[in-house]
Design an enzyme around this catalytic site. Sequence first.
Site, PDB file in Angstrom:
ATOM      1  N   TYR A 242      -1.544   0.699  10.679  1.00 36.17           N
ATOM      2  CA  TYR A 242      -1.812   0.012   9.406  1.00 36.17           C
ATOM      3  C   TYR A 242      -0.601   0.114   8.477  1.00 36.17           C
ATOM      4  CZ  TYR A 242      -3.614  -0.722   4.692  1.00 36.17           C
ATOM      5  OH  TYR A 242      -3.775  -1.157   3.405  1.00 36.17           O
TER       6      TYR A 242
ATOM      7  N   GLU B  35       0.241   3.627   1.746  1.00 35.59           N
ATOM      8  CA  GLU B  35       0.324   4.079   3.151  1.00 35.59           C
ATOM      9  C   GLU B  35       1.716   3.813   3.734  1.00 35.59           C
ATOM     10  OE1 GLU B  35      -1.938   5.626   5.634  1.00 35.59           O
ATOM     11  OE2 GLU B  35      -2.439   6.333   3.646  1.00 35.59           O
TER      12      GLU B  35
ATOM     13  N   SER C 124       0.820  -1.218   0.000  1.00 40.61           N
ATOM     14  CA  SER C 124       0.000   0.000   0.000  1.00 40.61           C
ATOM     15  C   SER C 124       0.851   1.265   0.000  1.00 40.61           C
ATOM     16  CB  SER C 124      -0.855  -0.030   1.279  1.00 40.61           C
ATOM     17  OG  SER C 124      -1.360   1.243   1.555  1.00 40.61           O
TER      18      SER C 124
END
Length: 322
Positions: A148, A126, A124
């Site tokens: 996360y 992120e 991801s």
Amino acid sequence: MTKRALITGITGQDGSYLAELLLSKGYKVYGLKRRTSVPIMENIQQIKNEIEFIDGDLQDLSSLIRAVQVAAPDEVYNLAAQSFVATSWEQPVLTAQATAVGVTNMLEAVRIVKPDARFYQASSSEMFGKVVETPQKETTPFYPRSPYGVAKVYGHWITINYRESFDMFACSGILFNHESPRRGVEFVTRKVTDAAARIKLGLQNELRMGNLDAKRDWGFAGDYVKAMWLMLQQDKPDDYVISTGETHTVEELVEIAFNHVGLNWRDYVVIDPKFVRPAEVDLLLGDCTKAKEQLGWELEVGFEQLVKMMVDSDMEKIKKNG
Ligand code: F7E
């Protein structure tokens, strides 16, 4: 010979688009799903009879070993995770167990039962978090900003480690935000398009939001699952950034969605600190040159088209089901 694929997270947005893509290519598709008392089948209603479901959980290695034995897959797509960033501060341990250690469990099941299966890990954007360069590409160092993001960094590196340690065909796709009418309503795009539709239809008065200044590189999930498949068709396993190369603020998203139904967003949006995160990812912008050049991947749906598609879909859904 019919190819066989095992998808974890099959009931989610990406799992459903990927399953449709693989079925259209003639694959036999197996889907790992967690047992729930009420099945969550909304995204895969239209194809559920064509999929072989296997009950299992990323946190339960023996269930994954069984799943790989049953499916005997040529390709494994690991899409399951605790994927909502905001929840990762409320359930950091669960997030680590599912989103980080879960990847090792899945890799172990493949290594033990069918080490020649090709493996895709859903990494991801992120992971870039507080970005150290812009645009972000495969070589950009990570600086995750949420439990996360931290868990995804682990998943990314353990995938690379299994490739290097055991010579497994393991790829990691660093996907920037990708959305669709099948997105969960807690994510910002769908929250906004659903609210614009409800307000237009007189079913909601306001929309409570967090940080409108955050910038994201938003693409269409249907385009992104094609990149996952392409990664596993190459001669060599590798990692790729998948993105649009455009960035937009949350405010722009809100404006396009409300304009599309003829409303002025400023009349309805209220800032609520409840939706502001303890640490924010301010800016994401991906450079997907490598994927375009090496995979021949192309995106078809642009940002504005995506937002309008989601608003139209929500209008229809709400008119039909309330
Ligand atoms: O937030 C801001 C929020 O929850 C986007 C996941 O798929 O993409 C996703 O992660 C931005 C953030 O997605 C609200 O602060 C403002 O800056 O839609 P989101 P995300 O956190 O970017 C990556 C690539 C993943 O891997 C993740 O699994 O929007 N924002 N106000 C808000 N966000 C939400 N959810 N709700 C608000 O009211």
